[in-house]
Write a protein that holds these residues in place. Structure first.
Motif, PDB file in Angstrom:
ATOM      1  N   SER A 187      36.202  85.418  64.004  1.00 29.19           N
ATOM      2  CA  SER A 187      37.056  84.916  65.079  1.00 29.19           C
ATOM      3  C   SER A 187      38.118  85.922  65.468  1.00 29.19           C
ATOM      4  O   SER A 187      38.494  86.811  64.691  1.00 29.19           O
ATOM      5  N   GLY A 201      42.060  85.542  66.860  1.00 35.02           N
ATOM      6  CA  GLY A 201      43.049  84.470  66.855  1.00 35.02           C
ATOM      7  C   GLY A 201      44.424  84.938  67.290  1.00 35.02           C
ATOM      8  O   GLY A 201      44.775  86.126  67.150  1.00 35.02           O
ATOM      9  N   SER A 241      42.292  80.148  68.969  1.00 31.94           N
ATOM     10  CA  SER A 241      41.250  80.970  68.356  1.00 31.94           C
ATOM     11  C   SER A 241      39.955  80.920  69.160  1.00 31.94           C
ATOM     12  O   SER A 241      39.657  79.943  69.844  1.00 31.94           O
TER      13      SER A 241
END
Length: 482
Positions: free
Chosen positions: A256, A258, A357
């Motif tokens: 991810s 974020g 995110s």
């Protein structure tokens, strides 16, 4: 429409449950109704919260409420631990919320090969009990999540590459039907219902317990690695290489980008479930630099330990939700997604307490093949469709005055994602139910053949459509013609 003052409903509930009924204005009602994962669920006010603790009580409740539900006088919500974040998913305005958290129990068979789990448990309590016996199950990656909604949505586990979706490890469900009867559903008995409950959500009855295959719980190597934001392109390339080419079935990753509190970072959560330290299959992530070393948590630990770690990354009661699409891996498309995410972030990052995110979770061919080998499920994703990425968008904020603009911005972002992927022929029909947005037609994404089977199952076990008409929360079966 439900009537918050309907004395007939109150009388029916009192007969069945006596003292296990919470009413608005009482301290216990406010405490229980304020204990959902998201603020949006906490803000809904049912006329009654009922807390059964036995299958017989659930049966009696359904039999007693059934005529009122079918007539439209009363609507129901079914609550496990209440982690689906959108308003009305497991709570109902002016209706009756059936809180199933009293259904406890983590009970091994004599040979310890199977465990029966009550729907009031969390994955933390399940893993903690099983680890006493050196065992675990392919359940949730976040320990604090409830077991029921996770399994009914399908669920991804650390062991999914080798074992398929979490629901594929369920060998039996116990469910109270619309008639008030209890059905046992497994591969040999009520097999259509067994398949439907693996991803079919709350459309067929009220789940009270289920049985899963256990396996030996050894050490796991893994954790979270944090990188500087400019590593995103390389992480993306490595993740695409992993999902397309990696053959080690004892691996699991989540990647991810974020934003939080004025800063950005890129992360990879990764595990080797046989405990091999820094295995070749994960070195494309462990060797990526520059890392934010002081934040990294790579280590050897247990299934419980890692799931407890991920539990710390979320809190109850915030304004938060998820939105998701599924795509075929493509570096240039996902680079464009990342840029669109950044542009959206710039327009809403001034919201109080804002965290945002953009994640991508692999569905490898091995995962889909192993899911199919386990008997299949309602999702009906062909292994030939893989590999895939589940894209996850997750905004979190604190003030209701920011609701409209954040919902609009994320709505537009996900719409752009969908259009961009569709133009390139890379959008898959499937939307991962556990991360789905309330406006999505989740079940339709299972494909026409599966939808047809699910409708037949609903007609067989709920011929009057009580769970379609009277339980508005969750994702319903598509109506004919859609």
């Amino acid at each position: 429409m439900s009537n918050p003052r309907n004395p007939q409903i109150s009388d029916v509930l009192t007969i069945v449950l006596k003292d296990s009924i919470l009413l608005p204005g009482t301290e216990e009602y406010e405490k229980e109704n304020g204990s959902y994962f998201s603020a949006f669920e906490n803000e809904i006010k049912p006329s009654h919260i009922v807390k059964p603790t036995s299958v017989k009580q659930v049966q009696d409740l359904i039999v007693a409420l059934r005529p009122h539900v079918l007539s439209g006088e009363c609507r129901l919500a079914i609550r496990g631990h209440g982690h689906t974040p959108f308003a009305g998913s497991a709570n109902v305005q002016n209706g009756v919320t059936i809180d199933m958290r009293g259904f406890k129990g983590v009970t091994l068979t004599e040979d310890k090969s199977v465990v029966q789990i009550g729907v009031g448990e969390t994955w933390t309590t399940v893993y903690a009990e099983l680890e006493k016996h050196g065992l675990t199950v392919a359940g949730g990656r976040v320990g604090r999540i409830g077991v029921a909604g996770f399994i009914l949505g399908g669920g991804l586990s650390m062991f999914s590459t080798r074992m398929g979706f979490a629901c594929d490890s369920v060998i039996e469900f116990e469910v109270v039907l619309a008639s008030g009867e209890v059905a046992i559903a497994n591969a040999g008995e009520n097999a259509g219902l067994w398949n439907a409950l693996k991803g079919g959500l709350n459309n067929f009855g009220i789940l009270t317990s289920f049985k899963m295959k256990t396996f030996v719980s050894g050490n796991i190597w893994g954790g979270i690695t944090y990188y500087m934001p400019d590593t995103f392109s390389q992480l993306l390339q490595n993740a695409c290489d992993f999902v397309c080419n990696e053959t080690d079935e004892d691996t699991h990753i989540m990647c991810s980008a974020g934003y939080g509190f004025g800063h950005q970072a890129v992360t990879c959560v990764m595990y080797h479930t046989r405990g091999e330290e820094n295995p070749p299959s994960l070195q494309r992530f462990t060797a990526l630099e520059p890392q934010i070393k002081q934040m990294g948590t790579m280590r050897t630990s247990t299934h419980l330990g890692f799931c407890e770690e991920l539990s710390k990354f979320s809190s109850d009661g915030l304004r938060q939700y998820w939105a998701s699409i599924t795509i075929k891996p493509d570096i240039s498309l996902m680079e464009t997604f990342h840029q669109k995410w950044q542009e959206t972030l710039d327009t809403i990052k001034d919201a109080a307490g804002f965290i945002f995110s953009f994640g991508f979770h692999p569905l490898t061919k091995a995962l889909l093949e192993n899911s199919e080998k386990a008997g299949g499920n309602a999702k009906a994703i062909s292994p030939s469709d893989g590999p895939l990425f589940v894209i996850l968008i997750n905004p979190i904020w604190t003030l209701p005055e920011d609701d409209n603009r954040i919902f609009a911005a994320v709505d537009n972002l996900v719409g752009e994602f969908r259009a961009l992927a569709s133009e390139k022929g890379l959008l898959h029909r499937y939307i991962f139910p556990n991360y789905a947005y309330q406006k999505d037609d989740i079940i339709a994404g299972y494909g026409e053949r599966s939808v047809s089977r699910l409708r037949e199952t609903s007609k067989k076990y709920d011929p009057e459509g009580m769970f379609q008409k009277g339980v508005p929360g969750g994702f319903k079966l598509p109506t004919k013609g859609t």
